[in-house]
Design an enzyme around this catalytic site. Structure first.
Site, PDB file in Angstrom:
ATOM      1  N   SER A   1      49.235  31.930  30.858  1.00  0.00           N
ATOM      2  CA  SER A   1      49.051  33.263  31.411  1.00  0.00           C
ATOM      3  C   SER A   1      48.844  33.302  32.925  1.00  0.00           C
ATOM      4  O   SER A   1      49.759  33.020  33.674  1.00  0.00           O
ATOM      5  CB  SER A   1      47.897  33.928  30.666  1.00  0.00           C
ATOM      6  OG  SER A   1      47.815  35.273  31.004  1.00  0.00           O
TER       7      SER A   1
ATOM      8  N   PRO B   1      30.615  30.611  33.064  1.00  0.00           N
ATOM      9  CA  PRO B   1      31.672  29.597  33.127  1.00  0.00           C
ATOM     10  C   PRO B   1      32.981  30.202  32.649  1.00  0.00           C
ATOM     11  O   PRO B   1      32.991  30.927  31.644  1.00  0.00           O
ATOM     12  CB  PRO B   1      31.185  28.520  32.138  1.00  0.00           C
ATOM     13  CG  PRO B   1      30.240  29.214  31.217  1.00  0.00           C
ATOM     14  CD  PRO B   1      29.677  30.400  31.937  1.00  0.00           C
TER      15      PRO B   1
ATOM     16  N   GLY C   1      36.491  30.496  30.788  1.00  0.00           N
ATOM     17  CA  GLY C   1      37.017  29.901  29.560  1.00  0.00           C
ATOM     18  C   GLY C   1      38.492  29.563  29.696  1.00  0.00           C
ATOM     19  O   GLY C   1      39.140  29.203  28.711  1.00  0.00           O
ATOM     20  N   THR C   2      39.040  29.707  30.895  1.00  0.00           N
ATOM     21  CA  THR C   2      40.465  29.395  31.076  1.00  0.00           C
ATOM     22  C   THR C   2      40.717  28.455  32.262  1.00  0.00           C
ATOM     23  O   THR C   2      41.796  27.908  32.386  1.00  0.00           O
ATOM     24  CB  THR C   2      41.299  30.674  31.339  1.00  0.00           C
ATOM     25  OG1 THR C   2      40.795  31.300  32.523  1.00  0.00           O
ATOM     26  CG2 THR C   2      41.240  31.650  30.178  1.00  0.00           C
TER      27      THR C   2
ATOM     28  N   ARG D   1      32.681  31.438  37.433  1.00  0.00           N
ATOM     29  CA  ARG D   1      33.015  32.699  38.099  1.00  0.00           C
ATOM     30  C   ARG D   1      31.735  33.400  38.549  1.00  0.00           C
ATOM     31  O   ARG D   1      30.729  33.404  37.826  1.00  0.00           O
ATOM     32  CB  ARG D   1      33.779  33.617  37.156  1.00  0.00           C
ATOM     33  CG  ARG D   1      35.128  33.084  36.763  1.00  0.00           C
ATOM     34  CD  ARG D   1      36.008  34.190  36.185  1.00  0.00           C
ATOM     35  NE  ARG D   1      37.144  33.631  35.474  1.00  0.00           N
ATOM     36  CZ  ARG D   1      38.256  33.180  36.050  1.00  0.00           C
ATOM     37  NH1 ARG D   1      38.380  33.219  37.362  1.00  0.00           N
ATOM     38  NH2 ARG D   1      39.244  32.694  35.330  1.00  0.00           N
TER      39      ARG D   1
HETATM   40  C1  G16 Z   1      42.466  35.468  29.533  1.00  0.00           C
HETATM   41  C2  G16 Z   1      41.835  36.345  28.488  1.00  0.00           C
HETATM   42  C3  G16 Z   1      41.131  37.506  29.154  1.00  0.00           C
HETATM   43  C4  G16 Z   1      40.134  36.997  30.174  1.00  0.00           C
HETATM   44  C5  G16 Z   1      40.811  36.025  31.145  1.00  0.00           C
HETATM   45  C6  G16 Z   1      39.827  35.333  32.061  1.00  0.00           C
HETATM   46  O1  G16 Z   1      43.425  36.218  30.231  1.00  0.00           O
HETATM   47  O2  G16 Z   1      42.835  36.789  27.603  1.00  0.00           O
HETATM   48  O3  G16 Z   1      40.499  38.263  28.166  1.00  0.00           O
HETATM   49  O4  G16 Z   1      39.573  38.034  30.899  1.00  0.00           O
HETATM   50  O5  G16 Z   1      41.490  35.010  30.431  1.00  0.00           O
HETATM   51  O6  G16 Z   1      38.936  34.576  31.297  1.00  0.00           O
HETATM   52  P1  G16 Z   1      37.899  33.587  31.933  1.00  0.00           P
HETATM   53  O7  G16 Z   1      37.114  34.392  32.910  1.00  0.00           O
HETATM   54  O8  G16 Z   1      37.083  33.093  30.778  1.00  0.00           O
HETATM   55  O9  G16 Z   1      38.675  32.511  32.639  1.00  0.00           O
HETATM   56  P2  G16 Z   1      44.912  35.707  30.442  1.00  0.00           P
HETATM   57  O10 G16 Z   1      45.615  36.878  31.027  1.00  0.00           O
HETATM   58  O11 G16 Z   1      44.830  34.523  31.338  1.00  0.00           O
HETATM   59  O12 G16 Z   1      45.362  35.354  29.046  1.00  0.00           O
END
Ligand code: G16
Length: 545
Positions: free
Chosen positions: A67, A500, A502-503, A508
């Site tokens: 993403s 923290p 998750g991606t 953050r």
């Molecule tokens: C994904 C999730 C979203 C989230 C984003 C950031 O988005 O689908 O719901 O807001 O990650 O998450 P984090 O702050 O945990 O890194 P995407 O568009 O990357 O699939």
């Protein structure tokens, strides 16, 4: 073991060996890290998708995408039968399987089958989609290898936006009632609803509204290109960052625009022109424009939710059936948006943890559940009972009530009911603006955002930070929340939190305050506290801007 050829699994698994010592977690939206580390995860998620399909006796989806992450990353997530995110107990199975050492893969598979009462004799069907990253095609083949070694059948859709794959899964498991599980079916459903909905809108000039779209150099460019011929009515799109020159998500796309509060590179913008950005897999959208004085204005997920909820609330009042409406946000929602929704719009607002899986779940509690993250990820869900009522009124009622019910009926079709979808959201927004005769400036003027800033801090292990209260309070490390509380006290109308990601492998930081200078300064001071108390690595965070 009946239903599992253990020898074949061992043989194939060795061809997708796990790098030594690599531990990954099924995070906010599945597994995400550098693409070069993901081959074993893909193979194993192919295996897991087969087990989930056998257990639910439904088609399961596997999406290969990272993403909004940089181009060199990749990721994978599983899609459950109604097009929803994977159930939490299966996220745990996914993490166990992804982290199993080579010699333990068989026993972990058997363990999951036992715990989840999977009947291994059943058939399995999995559908796969992928984004445009250079690594995605090969990784999708590893998923297929995992599916076939466990005897599952599959259909590979190839290049799709993430929400399109969610749509396909939903269609396949509802015997086509939701729509046709083809790319043509998706475009037809959305374009027909858009045409119906905008029939009544006043036309100007040549009758076409025009919109500039930054496609983040991702899949959105391809799919919007395909969709344009279906949109014969009313909307003309001009696409930028279509992937022929720049890198995916680099200095462009919804995440860049929202995080840096600047326009994407590669977009030609004139003052007062309505523009929007998708992210790399087209599940997020944000709008923006330059005013006549050259100031940049961002219209994020919060303001999208405000526009949509006010439109829906009006229609619900018109049909007068007491259908309840609720809005779901996260801690990132701008304080002004929450106040506007609660105090001006008088709609109940709820806050969940980050991740659309949490918002989606909460939104299902309402007849009409509007959910949007500030980053532009969201949709609107209608309960089955509400949908039936609306359909009945659209047939049987009269005059204004009938007109409102018909609009709602088309809106239900236009919103992706399975997942947040940039294409579908864009069409809904364009329809509402056209029907209400609103300019982008009038939309923006619904309320004024509190100045805010988001930053990222690199730490050795981001899991040392744990949170509570929908991520608004840090529980660990000790002393961090007190430090944040003391910093927040120094500024007016201020708020800050840390969590923290998750991606991405970062922490953050979010801060808002009465002026941009204060928000920037608060965000910087909180970053320093994170750096000191949570094991920052590399250079100390520098002052923002
Ligand atoms: C994904 C999730 C979203 C989230 C984003 C950031 O988005 O689908 O719901 O807001 O990650 O998450 P984090 O702050 O945990 O890194 P995407 O568009 O990357 O699939």
């Amino acid at each position: 073991m009946v239903g599992m050829d253990l020898e074949a699994i061992t043989k194939h698994s060795a061809l997708h060996a796990k790098p030594n010592g690599l531990i990954l977690q099924y995070g906010t939206a599945g597994f995400r890290t550098k693409a070069v580390h993901l081959d074993h995860v893909m193979f194993r998620m192919g295996l897991l998708a087969v087990l989930r399909s056998k257990q639910t006796q439904s088609t399961i989806g596997v999406m290969v995408t990272a993403s909004h992450n940089p181009e060199e990353d990749n990721g994978v997530k599983l899609v459950d039968p109604l097009g929803e995110m994977l159930a939490p107990s299966w996220e745990e199975h996914a993490t166990c399987l992804a982290n199993a050492e080579e010699q333990d893969v068989q026993s972990v598979l058997l363990d999951i089958s036992k715990k989840a009462a999977v009947d291994l004799q059943r058939d399995a069907y999995v559908v796969i989609g992928r984004d445009t990253r250079p690594s995605s095609e090969k990784l999708a083949h590893s998923v297929i290898d995992g599916i076939t070694v466990l005897g599952g059948q599959f259909h590979d859709y190839g290049l799709l936006t993430t929400p399109q794959l969610h749509y396909m899964v939903y269609c396949r498991n509802t015997s086509g009632q939701y729509g046709k599980a083809t790319i043509d079916g998706y475009y037809q459903k959305l374009s027909a609803a858009f045409a119906e909905l905008t029939k009544q809108a006043p036309r100007s000039g040549d009758g076409f509204r025009s919109l500039k779209v930054d496609c983040a150099n991702g899949i959105g460019a391809l799919k919007l290109g395909e969709m344009e011929r279906y949109l014969s009515q009313g909307l003309s799109l001009q696409l930028f960052n279509v992937g022929t020159e720049g890198r995916l998500n680099h200095l462009c796309g919804a995440d860049f625009v929202k995080s840096y509060q600047k326009p994407p590179q590669g977009m030609e913008m004139k003052s007062n022109e309505r523009c929007c950005s998708f992210d790399g897999d087209a599940d997020r959208i944000v709008y923006y424009y330059y005013d006549a004085d050259g100031h940049f204005h961002l219209i994020d997920g919060d303001k999208i939710a405000a526009l949509i909820s006010s439109f829906l609330k009006e229609l619900l009042l018109e049909i007068g059936e007491n259908l309840n409406i609720g809005v779901v946000q996260t801690a990132y929602a701008n304080g002004s948006s929450t106040r506007f929704l609660e105090e001006v719009m008088k709609v109940p607002v709820y806050c969940t943890k980050t991740g659309v899986k949490h918002l989606h779940h909460k939104a299902q509690e309402f007849d009409v559940g509007v959910y949007f993250e500030a980053n532009g990820h969201g949709t609107v869900l209608f309960s089955k009972a509400a949908e039936m009522k609306i359909k009945q009124l659209a047939k049987e009622s009269k005059d204004e009530k009938r007109k409102a019910a018909k609009m709602l009926e088309n809106i239900i079709d236009l919103f992706n009911q399975a997942a947040g979808d940039a294409i579908s959201d864009m069409l809904v927004i364009e329809a509402i603006l056209a029907l209400k005769g609103l300019t982008v400036q009038q939309w923006d003027a619904l309320y004024t955002d509190l100045p805010n800033r988001q930053l990222k801090v690199k730490v050795a292990d981001r899991q040392v930070i744990s949170t509570t209260d929908a991520e608004r309070q840090a529980v660990t490390p000790p002393g961090l929340q007190e430090a944040i509380n003391n910093l927040v006290k120094k500024y007016k109308l201020s708020r800050a939190f840390v969590r923290p990601s998750g991606t991405e492998d970062i922490v953050r930081v979010y801060a808002e305050a009465d002026s941009q200078e204060s928000a920037d300064s608060l965000a910087h001071e909180v970053s320093l506290a994170v750096f000191q108390l949570a094991g920052g690595v590399g250079e100390r965070p520098a002052p923002c801007f």
